[in-house]
Design a protein around this motif. Structure first.
Motif, PDB file in Angstrom:
ATOM      1  N   ASP A  52       0.837  -1.206   0.000  1.00 59.60           N
ATOM      2  CA  ASP A  52       0.000   0.000   0.000  1.00 59.60           C
ATOM      3  C   ASP A  52       0.872   1.256   0.000  1.00 59.60           C
ATOM      4  OD1 ASP A  52      -2.159  -1.693   0.188  1.00 59.60           O
ATOM      5  OD2 ASP A  52      -2.264  -1.567   2.381  1.00 59.60           O
ATOM      6  N   PRO A  53       0.388   2.339  -0.636  1.00 62.23           N
ATOM      7  CA  PRO A  53       1.169   3.586  -0.639  1.00 62.23           C
ATOM      8  C   PRO A  53       1.274   4.184   0.762  1.00 62.23           C
ATOM      9  CG  PRO A  53      -1.021   3.948  -1.566  1.00 62.23           C
ATOM     10  CD  PRO A  53      -0.871   2.468  -1.393  1.00 62.23           C
ATOM     11  N   PHE A  54       2.364   4.890   0.994  1.00 69.85           N
ATOM     12  CA  PHE A  54       2.565   5.546   2.284  1.00 69.85           C
ATOM     13  C   PHE A  54       1.783   6.850   2.327  1.00 69.85           C
ATOM     14  CE2 PHE A  54       6.113   2.655   2.166  1.00 69.85           C
ATOM     15  CZ  PHE A  54       6.255   2.271   3.487  1.00 69.85           C
ATOM     16  N   ASP A  55       1.393   7.229   3.534  1.00 72.72           N
ATOM     17  CA  ASP A  55       0.681   8.498   3.711  1.00 72.72           C
ATOM     18  C   ASP A  55       1.631   9.684   3.606  1.00 72.72           C
ATOM     19  OD1 ASP A  55      -1.973   7.388   4.382  1.00 72.72           O
ATOM     20  OD2 ASP A  55      -0.911   6.576   6.115  1.00 72.72           O
ATOM     21  N   ARG A  56       2.875   9.494   4.054  1.00 75.66           N
ATOM     22  CA  ARG A  56       3.869  10.575   4.014  1.00 75.66           C
ATOM     23  C   ARG A  56       5.239   9.989   3.692  1.00 75.66           C
ATOM     24  NH1 ARG A  56       0.954  14.753   5.768  1.00 75.66           N
ATOM     25  NH2 ARG A  56      -0.824  14.159   7.088  1.00 75.66           N
ATOM     26  N   GLU A  57       6.000  10.743   2.923  1.00 79.22           N
ATOM     27  CA  GLU A  57       7.345  10.303   2.550  1.00 79.22           C
ATOM     28  C   GLU A  57       8.321  11.455   2.771  1.00 79.22           C
ATOM     29  OE1 GLU A  57       7.583   8.500  -1.275  1.00 79.22           O
ATOM     30  OE2 GLU A  57       5.749   7.313  -1.016  1.00 79.22           O
ATOM     31  N   PHE A  58       9.344  11.196   3.576  1.00 79.92           N
ATOM     32  CA  PHE A  58      10.343  12.202   3.901  1.00 79.92           C
ATOM     33  C   PHE A  58      11.713  11.784   3.369  1.00 79.92           C
ATOM     34  CE2 PHE A  58       7.199  12.369   7.416  1.00 79.92           C
ATOM     35  CZ  PHE A  58       6.757  13.680   7.253  1.00 79.92           C
ATOM     36  N   HIS A  59      12.562  12.779   3.134  1.00 78.40           N
ATOM     37  CA  HIS A  59      13.941  12.532   2.713  1.00 78.40           C
ATOM     38  C   HIS A  59      14.891  13.210   3.688  1.00 78.40           C
ATOM     39  CE1 HIS A  59      11.706  11.969  -1.105  1.00 78.40           C
ATOM     40  NE2 HIS A  59      12.581  11.005  -1.285  1.00 78.40           N
ATOM     41  N   MET A  60      15.925  12.494   4.068  1.00 78.45           N
ATOM     42  CA  MET A  60      16.981  13.064   4.908  1.00 78.45           C
ATOM     43  C   MET A  60      18.308  12.875   4.181  1.00 78.45           C
ATOM     44  SD  MET A  60      15.704  11.827   8.699  1.00 78.45           S
ATOM     45  CE  MET A  60      17.051  12.634   9.567  1.00 78.45           C
ATOM     46  N   ILE A  61      18.798  13.948   3.550  1.00 73.58           N
ATOM     47  CA  ILE A  61      20.095  13.904   2.864  1.00 73.58           C
ATOM     48  C   ILE A  61      21.162  14.314   3.873  1.00 73.58           C
ATOM     49  CG2 ILE A  61      21.447  14.762   0.926  1.00 73.58           C
ATOM     50  CD1 ILE A  61      18.835  15.426  -0.494  1.00 73.58           C
ATOM     51  N   LEU A  62      22.059  13.409   4.158  1.00 77.18           N
ATOM     52  CA  LEU A  62      23.087  13.616   5.179  1.00 77.18           C
ATOM     53  C   LEU A  62      24.356  14.123   4.507  1.00 77.18           C
ATOM     54  CD1 LEU A  62      22.416  10.227   7.007  1.00 77.18           C
ATOM     55  CD2 LEU A  62      21.242  12.420   7.329  1.00 77.18           C
ATOM     56  N   GLY A  63      24.819  15.301   4.917  1.00 80.54           N
ATOM     57  CA  GLY A  63      25.978  15.909   4.266  1.00 80.54           C
ATOM     58  C   GLY A  63      26.940  16.515   5.266  1.00 80.54           C
ATOM     59  N   ASN A  64      27.938  17.206   4.748  1.00 86.06           N
ATOM     60  CA  ASN A  64      28.910  17.882   5.610  1.00 86.06           C
ATOM     61  C   ASN A  64      29.429  19.139   4.919  1.00 86.06           C
ATOM     62  OD1 ASN A  64      30.661  15.220   4.448  1.00 86.06           O
ATOM     63  ND2 ASN A  64      31.562  17.203   4.062  1.00 86.06           N
ATOM     64  N   ARG A  65      29.871  20.092   5.707  1.00 91.74           N
ATOM     65  CA  ARG A  65      30.495  21.311   5.197  1.00 91.74           C
ATOM     66  C   ARG A  65      31.151  22.041   6.361  1.00 91.74           C
ATOM     67  NH1 ARG A  65      27.013  25.569   6.622  1.00 91.74           N
ATOM     68  NH2 ARG A  65      24.815  24.996   6.871  1.00 91.74           N
ATOM     69  N   MET A  66      32.065  22.931   6.028  1.00 93.40           N
ATOM     70  CA  MET A  66      32.631  23.808   7.038  1.00 93.40           C
ATOM     71  C   MET A  66      31.667  24.964   7.268  1.00 93.40           C
ATOM     72  SD  MET A  66      35.447  22.680   8.293  1.00 93.40           S
ATOM     73  CE  MET A  66      35.945  24.173   9.160  1.00 93.40           C
ATOM     74  N   GLY A  67      31.584  25.408   8.501  1.00 96.29           N
ATOM     75  CA  GLY A  67      30.698  26.531   8.792  1.00 96.29           C
ATOM     76  C   GLY A  67      30.727  26.863  10.264  1.00 96.29           C
ATOM     77  N   PHE A  68      29.709  27.574  10.685  1.00 96.18           N
ATOM     78  CA  PHE A  68      29.640  28.023  12.068  1.00 96.18           C
ATOM     79  C   PHE A  68      28.438  27.394  12.748  1.00 96.18           C
ATOM     80  CE2 PHE A  68      32.079  31.168   9.840  1.00 96.18           C
ATOM     81  CZ  PHE A  68      33.087  31.488  10.724  1.00 96.18           C
ATOM     82  N   TYR A  69      28.636  27.032  14.011  1.00 93.60           N
ATOM     83  CA  TYR A  69      27.542  26.522  14.821  1.00 93.60           C
ATOM     84  C   TYR A  69      27.611  27.175  16.184  1.00 93.60           C
ATOM     85  CZ  TYR A  69      23.917  23.395  16.459  1.00 93.60           C
ATOM     86  OH  TYR A  69      22.727  22.898  16.936  1.00 93.60           O
ATOM     87  N   ASN A  70      26.563  27.898  16.502  1.00 89.82           N
ATOM     88  CA  ASN A  70      26.489  28.648  17.761  1.00 89.82           C
ATOM     89  C   ASN A  70      27.693  29.564  17.936  1.00 89.82           C
ATOM     90  OD1 ASN A  70      25.150  29.438  20.064  1.00 89.82           O
ATOM     91  ND2 ASN A  70      26.044  27.839  21.345  1.00 89.82           N
ATOM     92  N   GLY A  71      28.069  30.216  16.829  1.00 91.94           N
ATOM     93  CA  GLY A  71      29.134  31.209  16.876  1.00 91.94           C
ATOM     94  C   GLY A  71      30.534  30.663  16.783  1.00 91.94           C
ATOM     95  N   GLN A  72      30.697  29.340  16.651  1.00 86.34           N
ATOM     96  CA  GLN A  72      32.021  28.719  16.599  1.00 86.34           C
ATOM     97  C   GLN A  72      32.220  28.024  15.256  1.00 86.34           C
ATOM     98  OE1 GLN A  72      34.302  28.999  19.160  1.00 86.34           O
ATOM     99  NE2 GLN A  72      32.801  30.307  20.203  1.00 86.34           N
ATOM    100  N   ILE A  73      33.469  28.103  14.723  1.00 85.27           N
ATOM    101  CA  ILE A  73      33.784  27.405  13.488  1.00 85.27           C
ATOM    102  C   ILE A  73      33.761  25.904  13.751  1.00 85.27           C
ATOM    103  CG2 ILE A  73      36.277  27.579  13.901  1.00 85.27           C
ATOM    104  CD1 ILE A  73      34.566  27.736  10.462  1.00 85.27           C
ATOM    105  N   ASN A  74      33.112  25.147  12.876  1.00 86.91           N
ATOM    106  CA  ASN A  74      32.976  23.710  13.054  1.00 86.91           C
ATOM    107  C   ASN A  74      32.926  23.019  11.710  1.00 86.91           C
ATOM    108  OD1 ASN A  74      32.527  22.420  15.820  1.00 86.91           O
ATOM    109  ND2 ASN A  74      31.299  24.286  16.016  1.00 86.91           N
ATOM    110  N   PHE A  75      33.273  21.748  11.717  1.00 90.39           N
ATOM    111  CA  PHE A  75      32.979  20.878  10.576  1.00 90.39           C
ATOM    112  C   PHE A  75      31.564  20.393  10.816  1.00 90.39           C
ATOM    113  CE2 PHE A  75      33.204  17.043   7.934  1.00 90.39           C
ATOM    114  CZ  PHE A  75      33.816  17.561   6.799  1.00 90.39           C
ATOM    115  N   LEU A  76      30.620  20.893  10.032  1.00 89.52           N
ATOM    116  CA  LEU A  76      29.210  20.670  10.292  1.00 89.52           C
ATOM    117  C   LEU A  76      28.713  19.404   9.604  1.00 89.52           C
ATOM    118  CD1 LEU A  76      27.873  24.310   9.791  1.00 89.52           C
ATOM    119  CD2 LEU A  76      28.628  23.231  11.909  1.00 89.52           C
ATOM    120  N   TRP A  77      27.799  18.715  10.277  1.00 86.93           N
ATOM    121  CA  TRP A  77      27.118  17.553   9.712  1.00 86.93           C
ATOM    122  C   TRP A  77      25.667  17.957   9.506  1.00 86.93           C
ATOM    123  CZ3 TRP A  77      30.412  13.863   8.287  1.00 86.93           C
ATOM    124  CH2 TRP A  77      31.652  13.832   8.913  1.00 86.93           C
TER     125      TRP A  77
END
Length: 706
Positions: free
Chosen positions: A562-587
């Protein structure tokens, strides 16, 4: 992963070739004779041609990955990097290379002014420099600027960045060209040319630094977490393509906020009221005191630990169907603690997530968890307050729920919870507090059950050699008709995951260890029937356990066609950036980090499908609170034996489709159980549309979950 490595290598080579071409193009107008111009243009032609061939191979690899893995693995590359690289390369192929052919004249005669002017046209050197720059961006994107679901503004900003970085070289190239058009001679001296080159480089560097500083200043401010929020991102509501929910059209924080009146809609409830039926008296009562304590491992190494009841991994053992009451007391953990029952589908108010299902338990305070132990199997519990620090330091234990009516008997049962400790002797791995080999005598013919739990942030390999064995449960869920596995079969357990492993003791030793056969420093157990062997001897494994083709397939509501009522996608990636004001390798999830990730919204009773796509450089054990997921597909193909799990380890380059029934109302975390990844943003939330928040997260309340 091969595709990732290939694209990195090929884009790096492209960058080098286009860079060489840019330098060679800048030297064209300084040729003294037509023959030298011919030689230089021929060299440039072949370098550019080779780079274009490699670019074509890169585009081909992207097409092949799309065919093999699907659109979600390449969408960011197709939307952002391909247009960025195609523009200069098409210009070079269609306009610059034909011009280079025109320079290939013979003879020793000096170059004519017209030929020198044509060779100095800014479009030649700048187009090669642009190709080098965009190829470099493509090479770095895997690590630092990975494009995932890029918006039009993000795509446009990348083009603007390239234009700004080319501005200074373009000005210098244009000045040289105008000088020739005016009939003025070129300054041929090496020193003069070097000064011009260095000046252009320094000015370009100043532009780059200015852009970098501006990005840092903006990133620091934009990335700061709010002092208080209700954990829901109301600006990015994802209803999975299903029917409208009570959150449909929500565009601001106030729509579904804490102070909303539940009486306006009698179907709405607050998280705090989702306790389940706890009216019956408790059958089993426990008290867990969170406290700091120095703990000594078997080797003598000392841990400055944070513990429950002053011990490593205390065990709570109950019977299926019993009402459990656990009182958590915080003695001296300054930032507070909670208890999350990992993999146990408790009512939402008992899930132990600070700021979502309760307030953090501060020093001197207590909180009582009460729920019925409906699920049998192997589980564990841990603090979810700043879990990346607190679990590492030891705030975890085991929850063993025995069958109400036993269907199998075991002569020996051992619970092994793996962790890596920071000790006064460095980092050591251990089963609980046992960081060395243990020796245990077992009678031949006895049945041994091992409950193995991985409390470490990364997946771990285990070897069990000397006999056949069966894996009878995954994440507390029984496997039907598990077939025997050879002793040469290794099994890998993702972070937060659990396996129950059963074997019958032969009349020879059986060896269990953590890690590869050659790694002698990791802990293990030697089971022996007669005289104690001198030392364990391990052989390299010949296979690794694959749950997607083992036992009988799970059959439930989500395995139906049977078809699903809802379908979600979670693309998992990485990049350099800031998290809570600190430089981080972000996931990242879908290109963003918490709290800018989407909020998945469901209605009670929905059949829900989620697709995990790992485009990052690391593995991600994805853990959904409050529900078990049925694994349906791996890398786009149906698995032979769907299985149930609450923590699915998704390796780089892998994709999985999982399904579950939305049958446990509440607000639930769905995050990577490498807790360092969760602490830098790889977290989103699944919420039922009729549930209202009761708590807030942030520094104001002290509720800081990860």
């Amino acid at each position: 992963m091969f595709e990732t490595i290939f694209t990195i290598i090929i884009t790096v080579i492209m960058t080098l070739l286009w860079g060489i071409a840019a330098i060679a193009a800048a030297a064209l107008p300084y040729a003294k004779t037509s023959q030298i111009l011919n030689q230089r243009s021929t060299f440039l032609f072949w370098v550019a041609g080779t780079a274009l061939v490699l670019s074509t191979a890169w585009y081909g690899a992207i097409i092949l990955q799309f065919i093999k893995d699907g659109w979600l693995f390449v969408e960011g590359t197709v939307k952002m990097l391909i247009p960025l690289t195609l523009v200069p390369q098409l210009y070079i192929a269609g306009d610059i290379l034909p011009r280079l052919k025109g320079f290939r004249n013979s003879g020793e005669k000096p170059m004519t002014p017209a030929a020198r002017e044509a060779a100095a046209h800014p479009s030649i050197s700048i187009s090669f420099l642009a190709a080098a720059l965009v190829s470099g961006i493509s090479a770095l994107s895997t690590f630092f600027v990975q494009p995932v679901l890029p918006s039009l503004s993000q795509i446009g900003s990348r083009f603007l960045l390239v234009a700004l970085l080319l501005l200074v070289p373009a000005i210098f190239a244009n000045r040289r060209y105008l000088r020739l058009k005016q009939g003025k001679p070129l300054r041929r001296g090496f020193g003069v040319r070097l000064i011009s080159f260095v000046s252009a480089g320094l000015l370009t560097a100043m532009v780059a630094i200015t852009l970098l500083v501006a990005n840092v200043l903006v990133g620091v401010q934009v990335s700061k977490l709010p002092e208080a929020s209700d954990m829901m991102n109301h600006d990015w509501i994802d209803e999975g393509g299903g029917s409208p929910t009570l959150m449909s059209g929500s565009s601001n924080h106030q729509h579904h906020a804490h102070h909303a009146s539940a009486s306006a809609d009698p179907s709405q409830v607050e998280v705090a009221s989702l306790t389940g039926d706890i009216s019956q008296p408790a059958d089993r009562r426990f008290e867990l005191v969170a406290q700091r304590k120095k703990v000594t491992l078997a080797s003598g190494a000392v841990i400055d630990a944070w513990t429950y009841n002053g011990e490593i991994a205390p065990e709570l053992r109950v019977k299926q169907g019993e009402m459990i009451e656990v009182k958590l007391v915080n003695q001296d953990i300054d930032r507070g603690v909670t208890i999350h029952w990992h993999g146990y589908n408790v009512p939402n108010a008992m899930d132990g997530v600070p700021g979502m299902t309760q307030n953090v338990v501060k020093p001197g305070q207590s909180f009582t968890y009460k729920f019925r132990a409906n699920q049998e199997g192997t589980y564990w519990f841990h603090s979810h307050q700043q879990a990346a620090e607190q679990v590492v330091r030891g705030l975890f234990g085991t929850l063993i729920v025995e069958q109400k009516q036993k269907t199998e008997d075991y002569d020996e049962e051992i619970t092994l919870i793996n962790h890596r400790w920071e000790t006064d002797r460095g980092y050591l791995k251990a089963f609980g507090n046992q960081d060395e080999f243990q020796w245990k005598q077992v009678k031949p013919g006895d049945t041994v059950k091992l409950r193995i739990i991985n409390a470490y942030n990364y997946s771990e390999k285990f070897l069990l050699q000397g006999t056949e064995f069966r894996i009878t449960s995954i994440d507390g869920m029984r496997i039907q008709a598990p077939q025997p596995l050879s002793g040469q079969t290794a099994f890998r357990l993702g972070a937060g995951g659990r396996y129950d492993v059963v074997f019958t003791m032969p009349d020879r030793p059986v060896f269990l260890k953590l890690g590869d056969a050659k790694n002698e420093s990791n802990p293990g157990i030697v089971f022996y029937a007669g005289s104690r062997p001198e030392r364990p001897v391990f052989q390299p494994e010949s296979a690794e356990f694959d749950p997607s083709d083992y036992g009988k397939p799970v059959m439930n509501e989500v395995t139906a066609a049977d078809p699903f009522d809802r379908e979600f996608h979670m693309i998992l990636g990485n990049r350099m950036g800031f998290y809570n004001g600190q430089i981080n390798f972000l996931w990242t999830i879908n290109g963003e980090v918490y709290p800018r990730v989407p909020t998945f919204v469901v209605k009670e009773g929905d059949r829900v499908k989620t697709t995990f796509v790992n485009r990052s450089l690391g593995e991600h054990p994805m853990h959904l609170h409050g529900h078990h997921m049925t694994v349906l597909k791996k890398n786009g193909k149906k698995v032979a034996t769907p299985w149930l799990t609450d923590t699915l380890n998704v390796l780089p380059g892998e994709s999985y489709e999982v399904g579950f029934i939305a049958d446990n109302p509440g607000m639930w975390m769905d995050h990577c159980h490498n807790l360092d990844h969760a602490a830098t943003g790889m977290t989103l939330h699944l919420m039922y549309d009729h549930v209202l928040p009761s708590y807030e997260v942030g520094t104001r309340s002290g509720n800081i979950p990860d």
